[in-house]
Design an enzyme around this catalytic site. Structure first.
Site, PDB file in Angstrom:
ATOM      1  N   SER A 111       3.654  -9.031   9.789  1.00 53.38           N
ATOM      2  CA  SER A 111       4.700  -8.035   9.593  1.00 53.38           C
ATOM      3  C   SER A 111       5.885  -8.657   8.851  1.00 53.38           C
ATOM      4  CB  SER A 111       5.143  -7.513  10.957  1.00 53.38           C
ATOM      5  OG  SER A 111       6.145  -6.567  10.742  1.00 53.38           O
ATOM      6  N   GLY A 112       6.324  -7.959   7.795  1.00 59.92           N
ATOM      7  CA  GLY A 112       7.471  -8.441   7.031  1.00 59.92           C
ATOM      8  C   GLY A 112       7.085  -9.414   5.940  1.00 59.92           C
ATOM      9  N   THR A 116       3.442  -4.019   2.122  1.00 60.33           N
ATOM     10  CA  THR A 116       3.715  -2.680   1.590  1.00 60.33           C
ATOM     11  C   THR A 116       4.355  -2.780   0.204  1.00 60.33           C
ATOM     12  OG1 THR A 116       4.007  -1.968   3.849  1.00 60.33           O
ATOM     13  CG2 THR A 116       4.820  -0.490   2.155  1.00 60.33           C
ATOM     14  N   ASN A 161      10.935  -6.648  10.686  1.00 57.58           N
ATOM     15  CA  ASN A 161      10.981  -5.999   9.374  1.00 57.58           C
ATOM     16  C   ASN A 161      11.736  -4.675   9.495  1.00 57.58           C
ATOM     17  OD1 ASN A 161      10.487  -4.863   6.900  1.00 57.58           O
ATOM     18  ND2 ASN A 161       8.249  -4.956   7.037  1.00 57.58           N
ATOM     19  N   SER A 164       9.066  -1.655   8.721  1.00 52.77           N
ATOM     20  CA  SER A 164       7.742  -2.098   9.138  1.00 52.77           C
ATOM     21  C   SER A 164       6.774  -0.914   9.202  1.00 52.77           C
ATOM     22  CB  SER A 164       7.864  -2.754  10.509  1.00 52.77           C
ATOM     23  OG  SER A 164       6.616  -3.257  10.882  1.00 52.77           O
ATOM     24  N   SER A 165       5.609  -1.100   8.585  1.00 56.50           N
ATOM     25  CA  SER A 165       4.612  -0.024   8.627  1.00 56.50           C
ATOM     26  C   SER A 165       3.982  -0.071  10.014  1.00 56.50           C
ATOM     27  CB  SER A 165       3.528  -0.255   7.582  1.00 56.50           C
ATOM     28  OG  SER A 165       4.099  -0.695   6.380  1.00 56.50           O
ATOM     29  N   GLY A 393      -1.491  -7.435   9.606  1.00 54.02           N
ATOM     30  CA  GLY A 393      -2.187  -8.729   9.582  1.00 54.02           C
ATOM     31  C   GLY A 393      -2.426  -9.219  10.990  1.00 54.02           C
ATOM     32  N   GLU A 395      -2.047 -10.765  14.413  1.00 49.86           N
ATOM     33  CA  GLU A 395      -0.822 -10.826  15.224  1.00 49.86           C
ATOM     34  C   GLU A 395      -1.023 -11.728  16.430  1.00 49.86           C
ATOM     35  OE1 GLU A 395       0.458  -6.858  16.141  1.00 49.86           O
ATOM     36  OE2 GLU A 395       1.294  -6.555  14.141  1.00 49.86           O
TER      37      GLU A 395
HETATM   38  N1  ATP Z   1       8.164  -8.963  -3.744  1.00 50.35           N
HETATM   39  C1  ATP Z   1       9.250  -8.760  -3.040  1.00 50.35           C
HETATM   40  N2  ATP Z   1      10.447  -8.871  -3.642  1.00 50.35           N
HETATM   41  C2  ATP Z   1      11.587  -8.664  -2.949  1.00 50.35           C
HETATM   42  N3  ATP Z   1      11.618  -8.355  -1.628  1.00 50.35           N
HETATM   43  C3  ATP Z   1      10.454  -8.224  -0.987  1.00 50.35           C
HETATM   44  C4  ATP Z   1       9.217  -8.406  -1.653  1.00 50.35           C
HETATM   45  N4  ATP Z   1       8.241  -8.221  -0.757  1.00 50.35           N
HETATM   46  C5  ATP Z   1       8.854  -7.907   0.422  1.00 50.35           C
HETATM   47  N5  ATP Z   1      10.170  -7.915   0.284  1.00 50.35           N
HETATM   48  C6  ATP Z   1      11.184  -7.646   1.347  1.00 50.35           C
HETATM   49  O1  ATP Z   1      10.587  -7.814   2.592  1.00 50.35           O
HETATM   50  C7  ATP Z   1      10.663  -6.626   3.356  1.00 50.35           C
HETATM   51  C8  ATP Z   1       9.382  -6.454   4.138  1.00 50.35           C
HETATM   52  O2  ATP Z   1       8.325  -6.162   3.275  1.00 50.35           O
HETATM   53  P1  ATP Z   1       7.167  -5.149   3.644  1.00 50.35           P
HETATM   54  O3  ATP Z   1       7.699  -3.919   4.258  1.00 50.35           O
HETATM   55  O4  ATP Z   1       6.320  -4.996   2.447  1.00 50.35           O
HETATM   56  O5  ATP Z   1       6.407  -5.960   4.714  1.00 50.35           O
HETATM   57  P2  ATP Z   1       5.033  -5.631   5.385  1.00 50.35           P
HETATM   58  O6  ATP Z   1       4.160  -6.803   5.176  1.00 50.35           O
HETATM   59  O7  ATP Z   1       4.534  -4.331   4.887  1.00 50.35           O
HETATM   60  O8  ATP Z   1       5.429  -5.544   6.869  1.00 50.35           O
HETATM   61  P3  ATP Z   1       4.845  -4.602   8.018  1.00 50.35           P
HETATM   62  O9  ATP Z   1       3.533  -5.161   8.401  1.00 50.35           O
HETATM   63  O10 ATP Z   1       5.850  -4.685   9.066  1.00 50.35           O
HETATM   64  O11 ATP Z   1       4.743  -3.260   7.412  1.00 50.35           O
HETATM   65  C9  ATP Z   1      10.851  -5.528   2.348  1.00 50.35           C
HETATM   66  O12 ATP Z   1      11.552  -4.445   2.914  1.00 50.35           O
HETATM   67  C10 ATP Z   1      11.663  -6.222   1.287  1.00 50.35           C
HETATM   68  O13 ATP Z   1      13.032  -6.232   1.657  1.00 50.35           O
HETATM   69 MG    MG Z   2       4.300  -2.558   5.616  1.00 46.35          MG
END
Ligand code: ATP
Ligand code: MG
Length: 1080
Positions: A111-112, A116, A161, A164-165, A393, A395
């Protein structure tokens, strides 16, 4: 940019660390992490492991996602540019479009870590590079707009996050044969619905609740009976983490609403969604209280009735039904008989929460279904597919429950297909390239997957069995059951307290699985409940009964027609089915991997926590990944690209190789003799394979050195060329200057010679001309002299002939002739210089003393003649008038101030028309007074008292008379011979004193003083008439003090005036003794 410069940059150029971890040497975890850190610090967040992209979340905006970047990566091979998601997105898209192979992009990470975001980058890239057009753009827009809607309903702020999805998502984007998107299908996995009713400290509920309360206009809130204040809602405000500075809920509300509209949600549907959200919030506020019923049993009642009413209104159901469903439970017997029991307060709270969770979960599923309906491909025919999987992913928390168990199971399956597909890909490549396949040892996680999902024997099967088992079922009985299963208990990846009695790290209520990514201990509490995921039938029936437009569709099991004894499928089995479907789906496609890593727990942009990264590297199995990729050959590249890069290392291939690229590569490698090991290189059909990264680095180093040599060579050639061109330039300039100068010098020289020639020529011509001139002059002189001589001769001859006559008469004749000549000349000149014909022109030309007398006489004659000529121009009357005016001028000009006013006035004389009066003429012809010179009414001053009397004054050629002005009765007549003269004042008054001679009968009364406005005319005419009649001048005196004679007395008269220029028609006259004062 690579393309703009005309040469292609490869992954090996400007490389920080290694761009592809396959090139790591040695392959250790530390080296791997060091490499990631090195690149992370240099803001190179992407690194490859073969064709897998490892992405480290930068936690800040980097300039990596611009249109220019997209263009840079478009159509390029994976290794031609530095690692980027665009590179694999492009690779996948082109493979799909051109080779007809369906693709999937599997994005994993904790997460984070940025999953996404990565999925959005992929979608953004595909949207940018695929075709354009009205229909395509609409589809693209709908696909892209599904993101904000799903994020609003499925994402929440967690401690890890902010966005977070809380669900897994797999999206198939479908394309037509041209590669244009035509639609898609979204599959969602396991929404974390428990978040609706409870959130950990610092975390929030799903974004949509906050967006609705912050962003909805007041009218909408009023319609939904909602308050804007978050703390008003039990499900939202408790953690005091509702408002987040990083999230703009208000703005996001309009983004979500707009996205829903674009996707095709009707306004009615959108309102229905808001009603369900409001109902969840209201239900959350409901409180239950236990009480004892009349018949002594325990019951429960709802304390806040207002919320209940609002919920009924929103869901359009009966109040009674809701009360019943929330506080009672119907137990159905086998034969259809029902027993209704009251719930305890805690059971009622549980039922309420279950209802809220179910409501939200099903709403979310309904939304996904509606989106799918909208983006569904409407046309038939073959489709190409690209799937994007953004799923939670692996956990590992302190406390790991049912959710972690199934999430990790999913990741285990993903790892399994990852290894399977990577190996398959590797193997396929070897086969395609015609290279022998060597066996690779790798960590096979199939046994772990089986431990979980094996039919009838796996943990999930045991859990289902336990849930279905009649009797007392608890989490403890479940744990006992798996411990008593031979298959599970004996599995080498399964551990529990029962199995390892001395291992105190495992709790009595836990079991531990040795996942590929590490050991995870799961606490069994909640397993049964969560797997069952039962919603009391009363509640589903209640929902089905509601008239709200979405609820019947969302709760089909509430229908009375629904077979009541059919057991709903458990969460575990459901998940297992969907995971297996997903795996099937993925296996049918070409995989592309994005592995996301979170660099630190604090969302900081520059912090790289090695321990945290190491943890993730392990459970993402990245080292395993490198090892699989490195098992055969570490590096491979197309012959063309390889040859282009290293051709300078061999004289045979430099600068150009004319043969086949493969032969060229062989030529280079043979020439370099890098290693004796024959197995180091393998020549595939299209690619060269290099076993050891060190060999590649050696190649790179040599290239680098050679490039330096080449740079020097280029520099040398360039400098030579520059010097030569400078020399050429200077030479050309010198020639040009020389040419100009020579031209200039020649022109100057030519001018000098020309001038000299002209000068000499002119001198010569002058000389010739002078000579000729002299000759002619001499000739002319001679002619002239001859003429003179001839004249003299003639003269002499004539004189000699006439000498005797000439001598006797010459003198008087000459004299006379001379005089006549002088007089004629004088007269002619005088004639030419005569003055003008104006009588006022007094000029006269001068003359010689010879003619003084004649000159004077001629002047007189001329003036008279001229005056005569002038006079002749006038008739008698005019002459007379002018004569009078001349006389007036002589008498009064510059003497009396009245004079200038009289100049312009004509002298009429007879102002009373006496001349035409026949009676007068007849009466006065006897005294010869018939010729009237002047007649006018005047004022006569009484000699005694000075008073004025009007009388008619008549002047004739013989006398002047005073008459009565009306009757013409004569008062006095005085002949002109008695008039001695006149006195007038120098002012503008009309006082005239007529001085009379003494001693006559007619003059005995003395002088006469009259006042007339025509004083000048009267006196002038009077004076002229007197002169004509008597031949004597009657003098006119101008004075302001003068004597007058009245009846023999001498009176001193004085005329005064206030303004000499103003005439007073009635002067005041006063006589005092011998003084007469006239105030004129
Ligand atoms: N390539 C990137 N460039 C800039 N910031 C990023 C990038 N990727 C992620 N981030 C930052 O990290 C935060 C978390 O990313 P994201 O929501 O994609 O995580 P995630 O892996 O989908 O987490 P979760 O499993 O909780 O959904 C985003 O809101 C953004 O602020
Ligand atoms: Mg996500």
């Amino acid at each position: 940019m690579a393309r703009e410069n005309g040469h292609s940059k490869t992954i090996l150029d400007d490389m920080v660390g290694v761009g592809d971890c396959v090139l790591l040497d040695p392959v250790t975890e530390d080296a791997f992490i060091d490499n990631l850190k090195l690149r992370f610090d240099a803001q190179d967040i992407y690194t490859y492991i073969g064709s897998v992209v490892v992405s480290v979340n930068p936690y800040k905006k980097l300039p990596l996602y611009t249109i220019n970047k997209i263009q840079e990566y478009r159509g390029m091979n994976l290794y031609e540019l530095p690692p980027h998601i665009y590179a694999i997105a492009d690779d996948a898209y082109r493979d799909m479009r051109d080779k007809n192979r369906d693709q999937c992009v599997i994005i994993s990470g904790e997460s984070g870590a940025g999953k996404t975001e990565a999925s959005k980058v992929v979608m953004q890239y595909v949207a940018a590079v695929c075709g354009k057009g009205n229909d395509v753009d609409i589809v693209k827009e709908q696909l892209l707009q599904s993101n904000p809607v799903l994020e609003a309903f499925g994402n929440a702020k967690t401690n890890r996050n902010d966005n977070s999805s809380r669900f897994g998502k797999y999206m198939d984007i479908e394309f037509d044969y041209k590669g244009d998107p035509i639609g898609g299908v979204i599959t969602n996995y396991l929404l974390e619905k428990s978040r609706v009713v409870v959130q950990s400290k610092g975390e929030r509920n799903f974004h949509m609740f906050y967006q609705l309360l912050e962003g909805a206009p007041q009218v909408l809130l009023d319609e939904l009976e909602l308050e804007r204040d978050l703390s008003h809602y039990h499900f939202l405000g408790r953690n005091n983490s509702g408002k987040s500075s990083n999230i703009n809920d208000k703005e996001n509300f309009s983004v979500t609403q707009k996205a829903m509209q674009i996707i095709g949600f009707t306004d009615e549907e959108i309102l229905a969604i808001y009603q369900l959200l409001a109902s969840v919030l209201k239900l959350g506020n409901m409180e239950f209280k236990a009480y004892i019923t009349m018949n002594g049993t325990e019951g429960v009642k709802i304390t806040n009735q207002d919320d209940l009413d609002d919920v009924c209104e929103m869901l359009q159901c009966e109040r009674h039904d809701v009360m019943h469903a929330l506080t009672k439970r119907t137990v159905r017997g086998g034969k259809g008989d029902k027993v209704i029991t009251a719930l305890s307060a805690s059971q009622a709270f549980y039922a309420r929460d279950a209802l809220c969770k179910a409501l939200y979960d099903r709403l979310f599923t309904w939304i996904v279904r509606t989106i799918n309906e909208s983006i569904r491909v409407k046309t038939g025919g073959r489709k190409k597919v690209m799937g994007v999987l953004d799923i939670y992913g692996f956990e590992i928390f302190e406390y790991n429950g049912f959710e972690q168990f199934i999430i990790n199971y999913c990741n285990e399956k993903l790892q399994q297909i990852f290894i399977e597909l990577t190996l398959r890909e590797e193997q396929e490549e070897y086969i395609v390239e015609g290279i022998e396949w060597t066996h690779i040892d790798y960590f096979n996680n199939i046994p772990i997957c089986e431990l979980v999902d094996k039919n009838k024997a796996g943990i999930l099967a045991m859990l289902d069995d336990e849930c279905l088992r009649p009797g007392d079922v608890t989490d403890q009985t479940f744990l006992n059951r798996i411990n008593s299963s031979n298959y599970i208990f004996g599995h080498k990846h399964y551990e529990s307290r029962a199995k390892l009695k001395s291992d105190k790290t495992i709790d009595h209520m836990s079991f531990r699985l040795q996942h590929y990514a590490g050991a995870v201990t799961y606490e069994v509490s909640g397993f049964i409940d969560k797997n069952n995921d039962l919603l009391f039938r009363d509640l589903s029936e209640l929902m089905f009964k509601c008239e709200h437009i979405l609820l019947q569709e969302m709760f089909p099991e509430g229908s009375p027609k629904y077979a009541s004894n059919r057991r709903p499928i458990t969460t575990g089995s459901q998940f297992k089915v969907s995971v297996s479907q997903l795996m099937k789906n993925l296996l049918a496609k070409e995989p592309n991997y994005i592995r996301c890593i979170k660099p630190n727990d604090y969302k900081e942009s520059m912090t790289f926590d090695r321990a945290l990264v190491r943890h993730q590297v392990r459970y993402l199995g990245l080292m395993e990944n490198v090892r699989v990729r490195r098992a055969g050959y570490a590096f491979r590249q197309l012959y063309e690209i390889f040859l282009k890069r290293y051709k300078m290392l061999c004289p045979a291939t430099w600068p150009n190789w004319r043969g086949q690229p493969k032969d060229g590569v062989r030529e280079i490698l043979n020439h370099l003799k890098l290693t004796k090991d024959k197995e180091e290189f393998a020549y595939g059909r299209t690619k060269i394979f290099i076993r050891n990264p060190r060999t590649l680095f050696e190649l790179e180093q040599r290239r680098h050195r050679r490039m330096e040599g080449l740079a020097t060579l280029l520099q040398k050639i360039y400098k030579g060329w520059k010097a030569y061109s400078r020399f050429q330039q200077m030479r050309d300039s010198a020639i040009l200057i020389e040419t100009q100068f020579r031209g200039y010098k020649e022109r100057k020289n030519y001018k000098t010679v020309r001038n000299a020639t002209i000068t000499i020529e002119s001198y010569y011509r002058g000389h010739q001309a002078r000579k000729e001139y002299r000759r002619r002059r001499y000739q002319a002189k001679c002619m002239w002299a001859a003429g003179i001589i001839h004249k003299f001769y003639i003269g002499w001859k004539v004189r000699k002939e006439h000498r005797k006559h000439f001598k006797a008469h010459a003198a008087p004749m000459v004299m006379e002739f001379l005089l006549r000549y002088i007089h004629t000349t004088y007269l002619r000149r005088l004639q030419q210089h005569l003055p003008t014909m104006s009588p006022l022109d007094y000029t006269w030309p001068p003359c010689s003393i010879l003619h003084t007398t004649a000159h004077k006489q001629l002047k007189n004659i001329f003036i008279r003649w001229r005056a005569n000529q002038y006079r002749k121009k006038f008739d008698e009357a005019t002459r007379m008038r002018l004569g009078e005016k001349v006389t007036a001028s002589i008498l009064f000009k510059d003497k009396k101030t009245l004079y200038p006013k009289s100049v312009s006035k004509a002298f009429q004389g007879d102002y009373v028309r006496l001349r035409t009066n026949a009676k007068y003429s007849k009466t006065y012809s006897t005294t010869n007074d018939q010729h009237v010179v002047f007649a006018d009414v005047i004022s006569k001053i009484n000699r005694g008292n000075g008073k004025l009397h009007s009388q008619l004054f008549v002047l004739t050629t013989a006398s002047f008379m005073m008459m009565d002005q009306k009757t013409l009765l004569l008062k006095s007549r005085i002949p002109l011979a008695d008039v001695a003269g006149f006195t007038v004042s120098p002012y503008s008054d009309g006082i005239v004193v007529i001085l009379l001679k003494k001693g006559s009968e007619t003059t005995k009364k003395g002088d006469l003083v009259i006042v007339t406005d025509k004083a000048i005319e009267l006196v002038t005419k009077f004076q002229r008439t007197c002169r004509t009649a008597t031949n004597q001048d009657a003098p006119v005196k101008v004075a302001d003090r003068f004597p007058v004679d009245f009846n023999g007395t001498r009176i001193q008269a004085t005329v005064c005036t206030l303004d000499a220029n103003v005439s007073n028609p009635t002067p005041s006259v006063k006589r005092k003794g011998a003084k007469l004062d006239i105030m004129a």
